[in-house]
Write a protein that holds these residues in place. Structure first.
Motif, PDB file in Angstrom:
ATOM      1  N   GLY A  44     -30.964  25.256  62.431  1.00  0.00           N
ATOM      2  CA  GLY A  44     -30.603  27.082  63.311  1.00  0.00           C
ATOM      3  C   GLY A  44     -29.428  26.863  64.017  1.00  0.00           C
ATOM      4  N   ILE A  45     -28.434  25.724  64.654  1.00  0.00           N
ATOM      5  CA  ILE A  45     -27.783  26.383  65.283  1.00  0.00           C
ATOM      6  C   ILE A  45     -26.369  26.509  64.013  1.00  0.00           C
ATOM      7  N   LYS A  46     -26.856  25.729  62.943  1.00  0.00           N
ATOM      8  CA  LYS A  46     -25.635  25.559  61.796  1.00  0.00           C
ATOM      9  C   LYS A  46     -25.512  26.713  60.914  1.00  0.00           C
ATOM     10  N   GLU A  47     -26.969  27.171  61.270  1.00  0.00           N
ATOM     11  CA  GLU A  47     -27.241  28.434  60.274  1.00  0.00           C
ATOM     12  C   GLU A  47     -26.211  29.709  61.077  1.00  0.00           C
ATOM     13  N   PHE A  48     -26.967  29.717  62.199  1.00  0.00           N
ATOM     14  CA  PHE A  48     -26.317  30.752  62.934  1.00  0.00           C
ATOM     15  C   PHE A  48     -24.492  30.865  62.818  1.00  0.00           C
ATOM     16  N   GLY A  97     -24.361  34.181  61.673  1.00  0.00           N
ATOM     17  CA  GLY A  97     -24.824  34.650  63.004  1.00  0.00           C
ATOM     18  C   GLY A  97     -26.767  35.680  62.410  1.00  0.00           C
ATOM     19  N   ALA A  98     -26.584  36.086  63.604  1.00  0.00           N
ATOM     20  CA  ALA A  98     -28.338  36.779  64.001  1.00  0.00           C
ATOM     21  C   ALA A  98     -28.239  37.556  64.868  1.00  0.00           C
ATOM     22  N   ASP A  99     -29.188  38.366  64.588  1.00  0.00           N
ATOM     23  CA  ASP A  99     -29.124  39.296  66.144  1.00  0.00           C
ATOM     24  C   ASP A  99     -30.777  39.284  66.997  1.00  0.00           C
ATOM     25  N   ILE A 100     -31.230  37.834  66.477  1.00  0.00           N
ATOM     26  CA  ILE A 100     -31.959  38.038  67.847  1.00  0.00           C
ATOM     27  C   ILE A 100     -32.440  36.614  67.347  1.00  0.00           C
ATOM     28  N   ILE A 101     -32.156  35.838  68.399  1.00  0.00           N
ATOM     29  CA  ILE A 101     -32.660  34.140  67.481  1.00  0.00           C
ATOM     30  C   ILE A 101     -33.719  33.517  69.010  1.00  0.00           C
ATOM     31  N   LEU A 102     -35.121  33.141  68.010  1.00  0.00           N
ATOM     32  CA  LEU A 102     -36.334  32.272  68.936  1.00  0.00           C
ATOM     33  C   LEU A 102     -36.475  31.098  68.953  1.00  0.00           C
ATOM     34  N   VAL A 103     -36.091  30.461  69.967  1.00  0.00           N
ATOM     35  CA  VAL A 103     -35.618  28.996  69.804  1.00  0.00           C
ATOM     36  C   VAL A 103     -37.375  28.100  70.677  1.00  0.00           C
ATOM     37  N   ASP A 104     -37.260  26.936  70.656  1.00  0.00           N
ATOM     38  CA  ASP A 104     -38.975  26.825  70.617  1.00  0.00           C
ATOM     39  C   ASP A 104     -38.097  25.505  71.862  1.00  0.00           C
ATOM     40  N   ILE A 116     -25.583  27.410  71.605  1.00  0.00           N
ATOM     41  CA  ILE A 116     -25.347  28.978  71.362  1.00  0.00           C
ATOM     42  C   ILE A 116     -24.680  29.691  72.548  1.00  0.00           C
ATOM     43  N   ARG A 117     -24.932  29.270  73.562  1.00  0.00           N
ATOM     44  CA  ARG A 117     -24.374  30.314  74.585  1.00  0.00           C
ATOM     45  C   ARG A 117     -22.727  29.486  74.585  1.00  0.00           C
ATOM     46  N   GLU A 118     -22.059  28.448  74.035  1.00  0.00           N
ATOM     47  CA  GLU A 118     -20.927  28.156  74.035  1.00  0.00           C
ATOM     48  C   GLU A 118     -19.863  28.894  72.648  1.00  0.00           C
ATOM     49  N   HIS A 119     -20.924  30.119  72.217  1.00  0.00           N
ATOM     50  CA  HIS A 119     -20.186  30.191  70.971  1.00  0.00           C
ATOM     51  C   HIS A 119     -20.239  31.459  71.671  1.00  0.00           C
ATOM     52  N   ASP A 120     -21.371  32.030  71.790  1.00  0.00           N
ATOM     53  CA  ASP A 120     -21.815  33.913  72.010  1.00  0.00           C
ATOM     54  C   ASP A 120     -22.625  34.105  73.088  1.00  0.00           C
ATOM     55  N   GLN A 121     -22.153  35.068  73.574  1.00  0.00           N
ATOM     56  CA  GLN A 121     -22.541  35.130  75.384  1.00  0.00           C
ATOM     57  C   GLN A 121     -23.370  36.348  74.641  1.00  0.00           C
ATOM     58  N   LEU A 122     -23.733  37.312  73.969  1.00  0.00           N
ATOM     59  CA  LEU A 122     -24.386  38.311  73.661  1.00  0.00           C
ATOM     60  C   LEU A 122     -25.609  37.993  73.355  1.00  0.00           C
ATOM     61  N   VAL A 123     -26.213  37.285  71.841  1.00  0.00           N
ATOM     62  CA  VAL A 123     -27.050  37.114  71.109  1.00  0.00           C
ATOM     63  C   VAL A 123     -28.351  36.802  71.988  1.00  0.00           C
ATOM     64  N   PRO A 124     -29.623  37.687  72.071  1.00  0.00           N
ATOM     65  CA  PRO A 124     -30.838  37.622  72.378  1.00  0.00           C
ATOM     66  C   PRO A 124     -31.080  36.083  71.891  1.00  0.00           C
ATOM     67  N   ILE A 125     -31.391  35.607  73.226  1.00  0.00           N
ATOM     68  CA  ILE A 125     -32.296  34.279  73.021  1.00  0.00           C
ATOM     69  C   ILE A 125     -33.695  33.638  73.745  1.00  0.00           C
ATOM     70  N   LEU A 126     -34.783  34.398  72.776  1.00  0.00           N
ATOM     71  CA  LEU A 126     -35.940  34.766  73.347  1.00  0.00           C
ATOM     72  C   LEU A 126     -36.558  33.125  73.103  1.00  0.00           C
ATOM     73  N   VAL A 127     -37.207  31.746  74.262  1.00  0.00           N
ATOM     74  CA  VAL A 127     -37.939  31.009  74.718  1.00  0.00           C
ATOM     75  C   VAL A 127     -38.839  30.984  74.364  1.00  0.00           C
ATOM     76  N   LEU A 128     -39.538  29.869  73.209  1.00  0.00           N
ATOM     77  CA  LEU A 128     -41.481  30.169  72.888  1.00  0.00           C
ATOM     78  C   LEU A 128     -41.596  29.430  73.319  1.00  0.00           C
ATOM     79  N   LEU A 136     -33.005  30.016  82.192  1.00  0.00           N
ATOM     80  CA  LEU A 136     -32.035  31.553  81.656  1.00  0.00           C
ATOM     81  C   LEU A 136     -30.276  30.648  82.789  1.00  0.00           C
ATOM     82  N   ASP A 137     -30.772  29.371  83.419  1.00  0.00           N
ATOM     83  CA  ASP A 137     -29.250  29.302  83.898  1.00  0.00           C
ATOM     84  C   ASP A 137     -29.320  29.010  83.054  1.00  0.00           C
ATOM     85  N   GLU A 138     -29.441  28.288  81.241  1.00  0.00           N
ATOM     86  CA  GLU A 138     -28.315  27.872  80.099  1.00  0.00           C
ATOM     87  C   GLU A 138     -27.889  29.039  79.342  1.00  0.00           C
ATOM     88  N   GLY A 139     -28.563  30.249  79.702  1.00  0.00           N
ATOM     89  CA  GLY A 139     -28.063  31.102  78.840  1.00  0.00           C
ATOM     90  C   GLY A 139     -29.399  31.908  78.385  1.00  0.00           C
TER      91      GLY A 139
END
Length: 209
Positions: free
Chosen positions: A36-40, A44-51, A66-78, A91-94
């Protein structure tokens, strides 16, 4: 809208892909964080869902990378784990917010739409000439989500519980609790114990600034 899904559950990947395709979005699903990170990083992406629990790279490490490369993209945790300590680590990780399993399509669609709107607002503010905008106020606290919660609390005539705020704003309960804790610590919100007929008292939160 392009959505990246990272989850080792094949059935869930299929279901989420079908849901997002039906809405008219462009989902791409991967069985682990590494792919998933390789694809991003490539597209890129507008929203990311992560298990949370994945082979090779788990959800926490995926969010951090992901946060090392992009501070904006929303990341939702499943996740099925609602413990606040787990939420705080993400949340601490971003991470931006959470979507609890089993996934309910209407709730997930609404949450994705919400975070896309917040992202668009952030980009609009950042594009304003001579305006300095910090994406993260402090570790685990994003400016856009904080402002969203602050506006709701400031407009509320009555104090609200975490659950009420979560329901009204479309944010996960652990996310709301983390932001309320931050606001209480900074003197903007006051917790007011509300005694129930049974069980421990439940706090209601009142905007005091």
């Amino acid at each position: 809208m392009k959505i990246l899904i990272m989850d080792d559950d094949e059935a869930l990947r299929y279901m989420l892909t079908e849901i997002f395709t039906f809405v008219g979005w462009e989902p791409k699903a991967f069985p682990n964080g590494r792919e998933g990170i390789k694809e991003f990083l490539s597209h890129g992406a507008d929203i990311i869902l992560v298990d949370y629990h994945m082979p090779e790279i788990d959800g926490l490490e995926t969010v951090r990378l992901i946060r090392e490369h992009d501070q904006l993209v929303p990341i939702l945790v499943l996740t099925v784990d609602e413990r606040q300590e787990i939420a705080d680590r993400f949340l601490d990780e971003g991470a931006t917010d959470f979507a609890l399993k089993p996934v309910k399509a209407p709730d997930l669609i609404a949450r994705v739409q919400l975070h896309k709107r917040l992202l668009d607002m952030t980009k609009t503010v950042q594009a304003t000439p001579k305006f300095q905008y910090e994406v993260f106020v402090t570790k685990g606290i994003s400016q856009s989500t904080l402002s969203y919660i602050e506006r709701y609390l400031a407009a509320s005539e009555e104090p609200s519980t975490v659950e009420e705020i979560s329901h009204e704003l479309g944010l996960a309960t652990p996310t709301v609790y983390r932001y309320l804790t931050y606001l209480v610590h900074n003197g903007k919100v006051q917790p007011l114990p509300s005694y129930q007929k049974m069980g421990r008292p439940k706090n209601r939160y009142h905007w005091i600034e």
